[in-house]
Design a protein around this motif. Structure first.
Motif, short mmCIF file in Angstrom:
data_model
loop_
_atom_site.label_atom_id
_atom_site.label_comp_id
_atom_site.label_asym_id
_atom_site.label_seq_id
_atom_site.Cartn_x
_atom_site.Cartn_y
_atom_site.Cartn_z
N THR A 85 1.08 -1.27 -0.08
CA THR A 85 0.33 -0.12 -0.07
C THR A 85 0.94 1.69 -0.09
OG1 THR A 85 -0.09 0.10 2.64
CG2 THR A 85 -1.72 -0.73 1.10
N GLY A 86 2.71 1.40 0.18
CA GLY A 86 2.81 2.60 0.36
C GLY A 86 2.87 2.93 1.61
N SER A 87 2.04 1.86 2.62
CA SER A 87 2.74 2.67 4.22
C SER A 87 3.83 2.39 4.55
CB SER A 87 1.08 2.08 4.78
OG SER A 87 -0.38 2.54 4.67
N GLU A 88 3.78 2.55 5.98
CA GLU A 88 5.41 2.30 6.74
C GLU A 88 5.50 0.70 7.22
OE1 GLU A 88 8.82 2.79 7.17
OE2 GLU A 88 7.80 4.61 5.55
N PRO A 89 5.57 -0.08 6.44
CA PRO A 89 5.50 -1.71 7.18
C PRO A 89 5.51 -1.93 8.69
CG PRO A 89 7.83 -0.92 6.21
CD PRO A 89 7.62 0.02 6.80
N THR A 90 4.91 -2.50 9.46
CA THR A 90 4.49 -2.85 10.67
C THR A 90 5.85 -3.61 11.32
OG1 THR A 90 2.58 -3.00 10.58
CG2 THR A 90 3.09 -4.19 12.58
N GLN A 91 6.35 -2.88 12.00
CA GLN A 91 7.51 -4.11 12.27
C GLN A 91 7.26 -5.02 13.73
OE1 GLN A 91 10.91 -1.76 14.72
NE2 GLN A 91 10.86 -3.08 16.37
N VAL A 92 7.79 -6.49 13.32
CA VAL A 92 7.36 -7.55 13.77
C VAL A 92 8.61 -8.29 14.58
CG1 VAL A 92 5.79 -8.04 12.51
CG2 VAL A 92 7.91 -8.80 11.66
N GLY A 93 9.90 -7.55 14.91
CA GLY A 93 10.85 -7.85 15.52
C GLY A 93 11.71 -7.48 15.48
#
Length: 77
Positions: free
Chosen positions: A51-59
């Motif tokens: 989507t072009g949004s900042e990715p979610t940090q998962v670790g």
């Protein structure tokens, strides 16, 4: 991606990858300069998106699957 023989002055992160897309990062010969508290994140993991949004940090950190390094690959000066 493979990162070898890098000398980094403290910033925030050496590399970020999208684990849900199968990204991997292998590190060796990494020298971190001026980071006495060892706050530098070597590998930051995200769930990427289209989507072009900042990715979610998962670790963060080595996990033997996506972020590949050991303490012997890192030198602090």
């Amino acid at each position: 991606m493979s990162i070898t023989d890098l000398r980094s002055v403290v910033r925030n992160t050496v590399a970020g990858i999208n684990v849900n897309y199968g990204d991997t990062a292998r590190f060796s010969g990494i020298t971190i300069v001026n980071d006495p508290s060892r706050a530098m994140v070597i590998c930051r993991k995200h769930n990427g998106n289209n989507t072009g949004s900042e990715p979610t940090q998962v670790g963060t950190g080595a996990d033997g699957t996506n972020c590949l390094y050991s303490s012997s690959d890192l030198t602090y000066r």
